[in-house]
Write an enzyme that holds these catalytic residues in place. Structure first.
Site, short mmCIF file in Angstrom:
data_model
loop_
_atom_site.label_atom_id
_atom_site.label_comp_id
_atom_site.label_asym_id
_atom_site.label_seq_id
_atom_site.Cartn_x
_atom_site.Cartn_y
_atom_site.Cartn_z
N GLU A 11 0.84 -1.20 0.00
CA GLU A 11 0.00 0.00 0.00
C GLU A 11 0.88 1.26 0.00
OE1 GLU A 11 -2.27 2.19 0.20
OE2 GLU A 11 -4.25 1.34 0.50
N ASN A 19 -6.35 5.79 7.30
CA ASN A 19 -6.14 4.97 6.11
C ASN A 19 -5.31 5.64 5.03
OD1 ASN A 19 -7.12 3.93 3.29
ND2 ASN A 19 -7.67 2.31 4.71
N ASN A 30 -11.95 6.28 1.85
CA ASN A 30 -10.62 5.70 1.67
C ASN A 30 -9.67 6.68 1.00
OD1 ASN A 30 -8.41 3.98 0.97
ND2 ASN A 30 -9.74 2.20 1.12
N ASP A 77 -9.72 2.66 -3.67
CA ASP A 77 -8.61 2.82 -2.73
C ASP A 77 -7.83 4.07 -3.10
OD1 ASP A 77 -6.79 2.18 -0.65
OD2 ASP A 77 -7.07 0.05 -1.01
#
Length: 684
Positions: A38, A125, A173, A227
C-alpha cells in the site's frame, strides 16, 4: 473480499477496450515477497517508498538499481504514506489509530493525530497534504469502532483537527487534492461514487460536495474496493479499484482503464519525467509507463505552484544561502553565465527584474544586458545564463518562498532546482537540484530606488503614431520604399501614409511597430532598421520607454541597442546603435488618425485566443487595445455559456470552469469592442 480467476479474466476483457490515454502494460517489479502492499510515494529522486501492512514495514525501491530494501519496521500496520514539505514521511498507522511523522529511517519525529474528542481514531487509512501543511485524512473502521462513525478529517498547520464529513458505516478511503488546489477528491470502498469538494484554500474548509464520477464495476457490485488515488498535471484522476486503475478526466468522465492481475491498492507518479505510474497491488509493486503524461507530485508540486509570493515588478539581488554567501552576478563574458562571485551588489550585473511569465511562475531579467535567465535544452551541465530575448519556455521558473527572505527557483523546462554549491567559492549556477534544499536556497532582497526596466506600460497600444527627430532637422521617420530594403529614414517634412506606424503588443513582451504603408513590421537586422517583416518575431520586439512631454526612446530587444537618428545629419538613416536612451536616441511622437489605426492589424492578427485547440485548462485571450471589450462564448449548440465585459490592453486568462466549458467540442468566441469584432472557433 476474494476474487476467483474467472472474474479476473472477465474483468480484463471488459475493461481493456476503454483505453484512450497511452499507457503501457503493467510491469511487475517485485516477486511476491511482500504480504499486502500500500501507500506508494516518490521522494523526487531515486526512491519509491511503500508499506507492507501485515508486516508493519516501510519498503524502499531504488529506481536506478531495481532493488528493494526495508526502510524501517514497527509501523503499527502502516497504510497510506505522504511526504511532508520537509521530506519526512507521514504515515497512517492504522493499528495504533495514529498519524505519525517519521524520518525516512523510521525515527518518530512527531505524532500528528491520535485522538478526536478524547477518543482514539479508528484506523487512519489515507492522507494528502495541502499548501499550508494541513492534512486531510480518512478514518474508516477495519476492526474495533472507536469513533461513532467513519469520517474525513482535516488537521491544520497549527495541529487543530476538524471533522469535515461523516460516512456512517461506509468506508472513506482514497483522498487527493487537484493540481490547481481547488478540489479535494475522496472515494468510498463500499460505493461506486467518487466525491469532489470545493476547498477554501486559506482555511482548508470544504463545501459543495458533489458526486463527481462513478467507478466502473463489471460485476455490478457497489463494493468497488476503491482505494488510493493520484492526479496528473492536466487534472486527470487515477483511482485504484479491484483489479484496475481507472482514470477520469476533469469532468468526471472515464477515459482509461489499466488492468492488473492483483487487486490494486494505491498509486503515485515518479521517475525523472514523472511519467511512470507506480502501483501497489496484492503482494507486489508494479509500474506503468505513461508516455505524454506528467504526474503531479504531492505536496511539492502543490507547494511550488501555490506557495508563491514573488516580488513582481521589483529589482532584486540574490546571494547564496550558505558557504561564501556571495551575490549572484551576470558575467559580461562566458556567455553571460550566472555566478555567485561578488561580495557586493552595487552594479546592474547583480540585479534582476522579476516579471510574470506568460505560462505561469516568473521570469527574471538581468539588468546588465536586459535579457532573461534561461536553461538550455534540459541539459543540467550547461550553466544558467542571461541569454534570452523573450519569455520562452526555457525562461519559466517557479518561485518557492522559503520564508525569512529566502527562495528556491525551479526551472519548469528542466524540472530541476537552481543550485549554487555551498562548498565551492564563486560557484556557477546550474539547473541540477532534485530538491529545494540548502544548495538550492538563496537569500534575496529588493533593491530600493532603482528603475527596474524601460517602461512599456505607457505605450499607445492600438494607436497610429508618427515619429520625428527631437533635434537637428526634426524630420519625420518614414518607411517610404527605397533601394535599401524599406529602411527607415528621418527625411519626411510632413506626415502622410509612409510616416504612420501602428503600435501593437509583442507576444514576448514590449511592443511591435507596423508600417501602415506596406503592413510590414519594423525589424532590426544587424544594426539596420527596416519595415520588412511579414510577422512578429524576435527581430520585431522593441521596448517603449516613455521620456515624457511627447518623447520616447525605442530599444531593440534582439540587438540590445537603442534606435538612433543622428541630429548632426540631415535625412538621417535610423540604426540600432545607441548605448543609452538620450540625445540621438530620443524621438518626438504623436497619435495620428486613431480610429483608422484600431482596425489595422487587430481583427486578423493581434486579437487571438490560445492555446487552440484548448488542450489545457486555461484559455488566454489577447486584447491589445485598451478599451471596453465584450466576450461571448457559445457552446456546440449555439447556447451562450459565458458573457463578460473586460478592459482590453492586455491578455486575460479564464479557466474552463469559468468559461462553462464542460466537454469536448467546437466552441465559438465572439470578441466585440468599439473598434473591432472578431469571431474565433475554439476546439476543446
Amino acid at each position: 473480499m476474494t476474487y476467483n480467476l474467472t472474474y479476473k479474466v472477465v474483468l480484463f476483457f471488459l475493461l481493456t477496450t476503454t483505453l484512450t490515454l497511452t499507457a503501457q502494460a503493467p510491469i511487475k517489479l517485485s516477486s511476491d515477497q511482500f504480504k499486502f502492499t500500500e501507500g506508494p510515494v516518490w521522494d523526487g529522486t531515486n526512491t519509491i517508498y511503500f508499506t507492507d501492512i501485515p508486516n508493519s514495514k516501510v519498503i524502499s525501491y531504488a529506481l536506478n538499481s531495481g532493488t528493494f530494501s526495508e526502510a524501517f519496521g514497527n509501523t503499527n500496520r502502516g497504510n497510506g504514506l505522504m511526504f511532508s514539505k520537509d521530506y519526512d514521511l507521514l504515515i497512517c498507522e492504522g493499528a495504533a489509530g495514529k498519524i505519525n511523522k517519521r524520518s525516512v529511517d523510521g525515527t518518530i519525529l512527531e505524532t500528528l493525530a491520535a485522538t478526536y474528542q478524547n477518543k482514539r481514531f479508528n484506523n487512519p487509512n489515507d492522507l494528502c497534504v495541502d499548501k499550508h501543511g494541513g492534512i486531510y485524512f480518512t478514518d474508516p473502521t477495519w476492526g474495533t469502532q472507536y469513533q461513532s462513525s467513519n469520517n474525513l478529517y482535516y488537521r491544520n498547520k497549527n495541529g487543530v483537527i476538524t471533522q469535515l464529513d461523516s460516512f456512517g458505516n461506509d468506508k472513506p478511503n482514497g483522498v487527493i487534492i487537484s493540481p490547481n488546489g481547488k478540489y479535494l477528491y475522496l472515494n468510498n470502498s463500499w460505493s461506486t461514487t467518487i466525491y469532489r469538494y470545493d476547498i477554501n484554500q486559506e482555511t482548508g474548509a470544504l463545501s459543495n460536495r458533489i458526486d463527481f464520477a462513478t467507478i466502473i464495476d463489471p460485476d455490478g457490485l457497489d463494493i468497488t474496493g476503491a482505494d488510493g488515488m493520484a492526479v496528473d498535471t492536466k487534472g486527470n484522476l487515477y483511482v485504484t479499484a479491484k483489479f484496475t486503475v481507472q482514470v477520469f478526466d476533469t469532468n468526471g468522465k472515464p477515459s482509461t482503464t489499466i488492468n492488473f492481475p492483483e487487486k490494486t491498492t494505491n498509486c503515485t507518479f515518479g521517475g525523472k519525467n514523472k511519467d511512470i505510474l507506480f502501483v501497489t497491488a496484492g503482494k507486489n509493486l508494479y509500474k506503468v509507463e505513461m508516455p505524454g503524461v506528467t504526474g503531479f507530485q504531492h505536496p511539492f508540486d502543490l507547494l511550488a505552484m501555490y506557495t508563491t509570493v514573488p516580488p513582481i515588478g521589483k529589482v532584486i539581488t540574490f546571494r547564496k544561502g550558505g558557504g561564501d554567501k556571495k551575490f549572484i552576478t551576470t558575467q559580461n563574458s562566458n556567455n553571460n553565465q550566472l555566478v555567485a562571485e561578488t561580495s557586493t551588489s552595487n552594479t546592474r550585473a547583480e540585479r534582476f527584474l522579476v516579471e510574470v511569465h506568460p505560462k505561469g511562475g516568473v521570469a527574471l531579467k538581468s539588468m546588465l544586458n536586459n535579457k532573461y535567465i534561461r536553461v538550455f535544452n534540459k541539459n543540467t551541465d550547461i550553466p544558467i545564463r542571461a541569454a534570452a530575448t523573450g519569455k520562452g519556455g526555457w525562461t519559466q521558473f517557479t518561485w518557492l518562498s522559503k520564508g525569512n527572505g529566502k527562495v528556491a527557483l525551479k526551472s519548469v523546462h528542466a524540472n530541476k532546482w537552481i543550485q549554487a554549491i555551498w562548498t565551492t567559492d564563486n560557484a556557477i549556477l546550474f539547473p541540477k537540484g532534485e530538491r529545494a534544499s540548502d544548495w538550492e536556497t538563496f537569500s534575496w532582497e529588493i533593491v530600493a530606488n532603482v528603475d527596474p526596466a524601460p517602461d512599456t506600460t505607457d505605450a499607445p497600444i492600438g494607436k497610429t503614431i508618427s515619429l520625428r527627430k527631437t533635434n537637428g532637422d526634426k524630420k519625420y521617420v518614414t518607411a517610404e520604399q527605397t533601394a535599401n530594403n524599406k529602411q527607415l529614414i528621418a527625411r519626411a517634412i510632413a506626415v502622410q501614409g509612409w510616416e504612420k506606424f501602428s503600435i501593437e503588443t509583442h507576444p514576448d513582451g514590449g511592443i511591435a511597430l507596423k508600417a501602415l504603408s506596406n503592413a510590414n513590421y519594423v525589424q532590426v537586422q544587424g544594426i539596420n532598421v527596416n519595415a520588412a517583416a511579414a510577422k512578429k518575431d524576435k527581430l520585431t520586439q522593441f521596448i517603449w520607454k516613455n521620456k515624457g512631454n511627447g518623447k520616447v526612446a525605442l530599444k531593440s530587444v534582439s540587438a540590445n541597442k537603442w534606435i538612433q537618428a543622428s541630429w548632426s545629419s540631415d535625412n538621417a538613416v535610423l540604426f540600432a546603435k545607441g548605448i543609452e536612451d538620450k540625445g540621438w536616441e530620443t524621438f518626438d511622437w504623436k497619435i495620428e488618425n486613431t480610429q483608422k489605426t484600431k482596425a489595422i492589424g487587430t481583427t486578423d492578427q493581434s486579437l487571438n485566443a490560445h492555446p487552440n485547440p484548448l488542450t489545457e485548462n486555461t484559455l488566454n485571450i489577447d486584447l491589445p487595445i485598451k478599451e471596453t471589450t465584450k466576450l461571448i462564448l457559445y457552446d456546440t449548440t449555439g447556447k451562450v455559456i459565458f458573457n463578460e465585459k473586460v478592459m482590453g490592453g492586455t491578455t486575460i486568462a479564464r479557466n474552463c470552469d469559468e468559461l462553462g466549458i464542460k466537454s469536448s467540442g467546437l466552441y465559438t468566441l465572439k470578441i466585440t469592442s468599439k473598434s473591432t469584432t472578431k469571431t474565433i472557433k475554439i476546439l476543446r
